[in-house]
Design a protein around this motif. Structure first.
Motif, PDB file in Angstrom:
ATOM      1  N   VAL A  36       5.949 -16.798 -20.470  1.00  8.88           N
ATOM      2  CA  VAL A  36       5.436 -16.285 -19.708  1.00  8.88           C
ATOM      3  C   VAL A  36       3.923 -17.076 -19.095  1.00  8.88           C
ATOM      4  N   SER A  37       4.001 -17.248 -17.827  1.00  6.74           N
ATOM      5  CA  SER A  37       2.696 -17.980 -17.254  1.00  6.74           C
ATOM      6  C   SER A  37       1.863 -16.761 -16.642  1.00  6.74           C
ATOM      7  N   GLN A  38       0.962 -17.378 -15.769  1.00 10.18           N
ATOM      8  CA  GLN A  38       0.007 -16.440 -14.913  1.00 10.18           C
ATOM      9  C   GLN A  38       0.599 -15.309 -14.473  1.00 10.18           C
ATOM     10  N   LEU A  39      -0.123 -14.305 -14.500  1.00 11.87           N
ATOM     11  CA  LEU A  39       0.226 -12.833 -13.790  1.00 11.87           C
ATOM     12  C   LEU A  39      -0.587 -12.927 -12.464  1.00 11.87           C
ATOM     13  N   PRO A  40      -0.306 -11.969 -11.512  1.00 13.62           N
ATOM     14  CA  PRO A  40      -1.397 -11.977 -10.310  1.00 13.62           C
ATOM     15  C   PRO A  40      -2.734 -11.930 -10.478  1.00 13.62           C
ATOM     16  N   LEU A  41      -3.195 -11.044 -11.434  1.00 16.91           N
ATOM     17  CA  LEU A  41      -4.586 -10.882 -11.879  1.00 16.91           C
ATOM     18  C   LEU A  41      -5.020 -12.250 -12.448  1.00 16.91           C
ATOM     19  N   ASP A  42      -4.186 -13.190 -12.853  1.00 19.18           N
ATOM     20  CA  ASP A  42      -4.925 -14.273 -13.558  1.00 19.18           C
ATOM     21  C   ASP A  42      -5.251 -15.352 -12.648  1.00 19.18           C
ATOM     22  N   LEU A  43      -4.808 -15.300 -11.466  1.00 17.84           N
ATOM     23  CA  LEU A  43      -5.401 -16.008 -10.485  1.00 17.84           C
ATOM     24  C   LEU A  43      -6.801 -15.662  -9.716  1.00 17.84           C
ATOM     25  N   PRO A  44      -7.687 -16.671  -9.824  1.00 13.74           N
ATOM     26  CA  PRO A  44      -9.119 -16.355  -9.587  1.00 13.74           C
ATOM     27  C   PRO A  44      -9.441 -15.664  -8.346  1.00 13.74           C
ATOM     28  N   ALA A  45      -8.485 -16.128  -7.452  1.00 15.04           N
ATOM     29  CA  ALA A  45      -8.538 -15.371  -5.958  1.00 15.04           C
ATOM     30  C   ALA A  45      -8.437 -14.084  -5.840  1.00 15.04           C
ATOM     31  N   ASN A  46      -7.099 -13.697  -6.748  1.00 11.87           N
ATOM     32  CA  ASN A  46      -6.759 -12.348  -6.675  1.00 11.87           C
ATOM     33  C   ASN A  46      -7.840 -11.611  -7.559  1.00 11.87           C
ATOM     34  N   PHE A  47      -8.513 -12.054  -8.561  1.00 11.53           N
ATOM     35  CA  PHE A  47      -9.585 -11.466  -9.494  1.00 11.53           C
ATOM     36  C   PHE A  47     -10.705 -11.337  -8.670  1.00 11.53           C
ATOM     37  N   LEU A  48     -11.083 -12.225  -8.003  1.00  7.09           N
ATOM     38  CA  LEU A  48     -12.075 -12.146  -6.997  1.00  7.09           C
ATOM     39  C   LEU A  48     -11.819 -11.117  -5.926  1.00  7.09           C
TER      40      LEU A  48
ATOM     41  N   TRP B 286       1.090  -6.597  -9.198  1.00  5.62           N
ATOM     42  CA  TRP B 286      -0.311  -6.112  -8.466  1.00  5.62           C
ATOM     43  C   TRP B 286      -0.525  -6.955  -7.313  1.00  5.62           C
ATOM     44  N   ASN B 287      -0.831  -6.382  -6.338  1.00  5.65           N
ATOM     45  CA  ASN B 287      -1.434  -6.822  -5.231  1.00  5.65           C
ATOM     46  C   ASN B 287      -2.492  -5.715  -4.602  1.00  5.65           C
ATOM     47  N   VAL B 288      -3.221  -6.134  -3.538  1.00 10.78           N
ATOM     48  CA  VAL B 288      -4.456  -5.282  -3.104  1.00 10.78           C
ATOM     49  C   VAL B 288      -3.707  -4.100  -2.422  1.00 10.78           C
ATOM     50  N   LEU B 289      -2.671  -4.267  -1.616  1.00 10.88           N
ATOM     51  CA  LEU B 289      -1.980  -3.035  -1.125  1.00 10.88           C
ATOM     52  C   LEU B 289      -1.486  -1.830  -1.996  1.00 10.88           C
ATOM     53  N   LEU B 290      -0.909  -2.428  -3.290  1.00  7.25           N
ATOM     54  CA  LEU B 290      -0.624  -1.464  -4.285  1.00  7.25           C
ATOM     55  C   LEU B 290      -1.807  -0.731  -4.754  1.00  7.25           C
ATOM     56  N   ASP B 291      -3.046  -1.439  -4.800  1.00  4.49           N
ATOM     57  CA  ASP B 291      -4.196  -0.771  -5.256  1.00  4.49           C
ATOM     58  C   ASP B 291      -4.559   0.311  -4.237  1.00  4.49           C
ATOM     59  N   PHE B 292      -4.248   0.056  -2.843  1.00  4.05           N
ATOM     60  CA  PHE B 292      -4.745   0.986  -2.066  1.00  4.05           C
ATOM     61  C   PHE B 292      -3.657   2.140  -1.825  1.00  4.05           C
ATOM     62  N   HIS B 293      -2.356   1.896  -2.315  1.00  3.99           N
ATOM     63  CA  HIS B 293      -1.386   2.692  -2.261  1.00  3.99           C
ATOM     64  C   HIS B 293      -1.580   3.752  -3.404  1.00  3.99           C
ATOM     65  N   ILE B 294      -1.813   3.123  -4.670  1.00  2.28           N
ATOM     66  CA  ILE B 294      -2.207   3.970  -5.877  1.00  2.28           C
ATOM     67  C   ILE B 294      -3.488   4.930  -5.665  1.00  2.28           C
ATOM     68  N   MET B 295      -4.718   4.361  -4.773  1.00  2.00           N
ATOM     69  CA  MET B 295      -5.762   5.158  -4.670  1.00  2.00           C
ATOM     70  C   MET B 295      -5.220   6.460  -3.849  1.00  2.00           C
ATOM     71  N   LEU B 296      -4.583   6.083  -2.367  1.00  2.00           N
ATOM     72  CA  LEU B 296      -4.210   7.254  -1.545  1.00  2.00           C
ATOM     73  C   LEU B 296      -3.321   8.363  -2.528  1.00  2.00           C
ATOM     74  N   MET B 297      -2.488   7.896  -3.301  1.00  4.78           N
ATOM     75  CA  MET B 297      -1.463   8.594  -3.947  1.00  4.78           C
ATOM     76  C   MET B 297      -2.365   9.626  -5.001  1.00  4.78           C
ATOM     77  N   THR B 298      -3.455   9.120  -5.529  1.00  5.99           N
ATOM     78  CA  THR B 298      -4.365   9.979  -6.461  1.00  5.99           C
ATOM     79  C   THR B 298      -4.583  11.270  -5.923  1.00  5.99           C
TER      80      THR B 298
END
Length: 508
Positions: free
Chosen positions: A310-322, A488-500
């Motif tokens: 197991v190596s890096q996950l999406p949010l382990d990348l500094p650019a994605n975290f930022l 994880w990706n930023v579009l998934l975050d927006f999808h979850i926020m809307l579906m909430t």
């Protein structure tokens, strides 16, 4: 094996749609070969390649038409007066159109749009088309402006082109994919899967194949693993013994072998892999040893030795975290501004029904096991846990206030947590934070529980929009949280926020 969702599509005259696809495919592939594929039920290895060639040619045509249409909109309509008026002909822009079409096709190829495994999956293809068009727009406009070709390219033309090619490609690809799915060609494109061994992982994967509306995979059946019996009663046809694999491959037209029992000896696994190679069948192993974060599995070389881990996950990348942090800060500021009237109104209602503090602070566990105080609008009576201690909320919880039941159903009690997000203790989206006293033993009792603490907890999350909140199956909740971390990706975050706002199952 979770997905964000499946798209439905209604089409009148399904037989006519099928006939259309077969007719078009026949013209490209050869009229005499299509009936043979379909009547025999065999998978011709060239079918996907020829359909992809058809898609490539049509993509090129759609892109060319979109770019020509963009030229007409920019220079042959009323908007030609916007900016610096220019008198140009289509021949002046011919180089831009040819270069634009070629570079976009290259970008789509880079993003693996032309992958036969996605011929039946519109959603996957659409995501890659959008990414390719976005990168193409930036690169195309930057390149042409940098070298200052004559005539100078219009920025408005570039913007219109980006919109037109994206809309055109998504529209025609939608029709293409749906027609494929509603025709007999889909049968020839499906991968027939054979399981070697049968266990919980096989069962879940088989159910996932069946639940997929697109059905790119078809389970032919299973056989026993070398030197052992089934660990679980199969729910798919048992096609015979392991020793008869060669005959089964031919009789059942198998395209993929999935080894689910990795307890067999190394030599048998190698023999099975070699047998699949000789029969030109894909050989894959279900990673039973990696029940967690399997999307992070990568083969890499350590001191010259290939290792899997197991190596890096999406949010382990500094650019994605930022990027996620920037979205959190902007969202938290907007959330506090918009929710201020709600906090005031419901805070007053809470005080009227149960005089006392309006806000409620509760200790929760956050990223990397650090604790913090979560802020909520109080939805229960004062000292609600004085007699029982910490426990989960349940349906029709007698500790709730009347206004509290409404707030919890609509997630209004959670809005003060925008402050927690602004302070960096939480994120807008992520696994929900739990109370330390309630989860003290979970890391020992529930597999992979602590893995959810690799990310900041969220106001809402994938588990919440799936109805996995409150007194629900914690194992399923953990599985949903892990899916979020892996995908994880930023579009998934927006999808979850809307579906909430619309998914309120088990909100009590």
């Amino acid at each position: 094996m979770l997905e964000l969702g499946k798209e439905g599509f209604g089409m009148d005259g399904g037989a006519e749609g099928s006939a259309f696809v077969l007719d078009q495919a026949s013209q490209l592939i050869g009229a005499e070969t299509i009936p043979r594929w379909l009547s025999a039920g065999q998978k011709d290895t060239n079918l996907a390649e020829r359909l992809l060639l058809m898609a490539l040619v049509c993509d090129a045509g759609v892109i060319a038409c979109a770019l020509l249409g963009s030229f007409w909109l920019r220079f042959c309509t009323a908007i030609h007066e916007i900016g610096i008026p220019a008198t140009v002909s289509v021949w002046d822009y011919a180089g831009y159109i040819v270069f634009g079409a070629f570079s976009l096709l290259c970008a789509m190829s880079y993003f693996k749009v032309y992958d036969g495994r996605r011929l039946l999956r519109y959603q996957h293809t659409a995501e890659r088309i959008v990414k390719a068009c976005a990168i193409w727009f930036v690169g195309f406009l930057s390149f042409t402006l940098m070298f200052k070709f004559e005539p100078h390219i219009s920025r408005i033309f570039g913007v219109i082109s980006a919109v037109n090619v994206t809309a055109g490609l998504l529209g025609w690809r939608y029709a293409f994919h749906r027609l494929l799915q509603h025709s007999k060609v889909a049968v020839a494109l499906r991968q027939r899967v054979l399981f070697v061994g049968w266990n919980d992982e096989s069962q879940k994967l088989s159910e996932s194949f069946e639940a997929d509306a697109v059905r790119p995979y078809e389970v032919a059946g299973c056989v026993t693993s070398p030197g052992s019996q089934f660990g679980l009663t199969p729910t798919v046809p048992v096609l015979g013994e392991y020793s008869n694999l060669a005959a089964i491959f031919q009789e059942q037209s198998i395209n993929m072998v999935l080894l689910s029992d990795v307890d067999c000896v190394k030599g048998e696994i190698v023999c099975l892999a070699n047998l699949c190679e000789k029969a030109m069948i894909q050989f894959k192993i279900i990673p039973s040893y990696f029940q967690i974060l399997v999307s992070g599995l990568h083969l890499e070389t350590v001191s010259g030795v290939p290792v899997l881990g197991v190596s890096q996950l999406p949010l382990d990348l500094p650019a994605n975290f930022l990027l996620k942090r920037v979205v959190d800060i902007i969202g938290a500021i907007l959330g506090l501004i918009i929710s201020a009237p709600l906090i005031a109104i419901f805070g007053l209602l809470v005080y009227i029904e149960s005089p006392g503090p309006i806000f409620y602070r509760q200790r929760r566990m956050g990223r990397n096991g650090r604790t913090f105080d979560i802020i909520k609008i109080r939805s229960m009576r004062l000292n609600a846990e004085s007699g029982t201690g910490a426990r989960w909320c349940v349906k029709d919880d007698p500790r709730r206030l009347r206004v509290g039941a409404f707030m919890r159903a609509w997630n209004i009690d959670e809005v003060p947590q925008f402050w927690n997000v602004l302070e960096g203790e939480m994120s807008l989206v992520g696994p929900r934070p739990e109370r330390p006293e309630l989860i003290e033993n979970f890391k020992d009792e529930i597999p992979h529980y602590n893995a959810r603490h690799n990310a900041k907890p969220g106001i809402t999350g994938w588990a919440q929009i799936k109805g996995l909140r409150g007194d629900t199956d914690l194992s399923e909740r953990i599985r949903a949280d892990l899916f979020y971390l892996e995908n994880w990706n930023v579009l998934l975050d927006f999808h979850i926020m809307l579906m909430t706002f619309v998914k309120r199952q088990n909100a009590y």
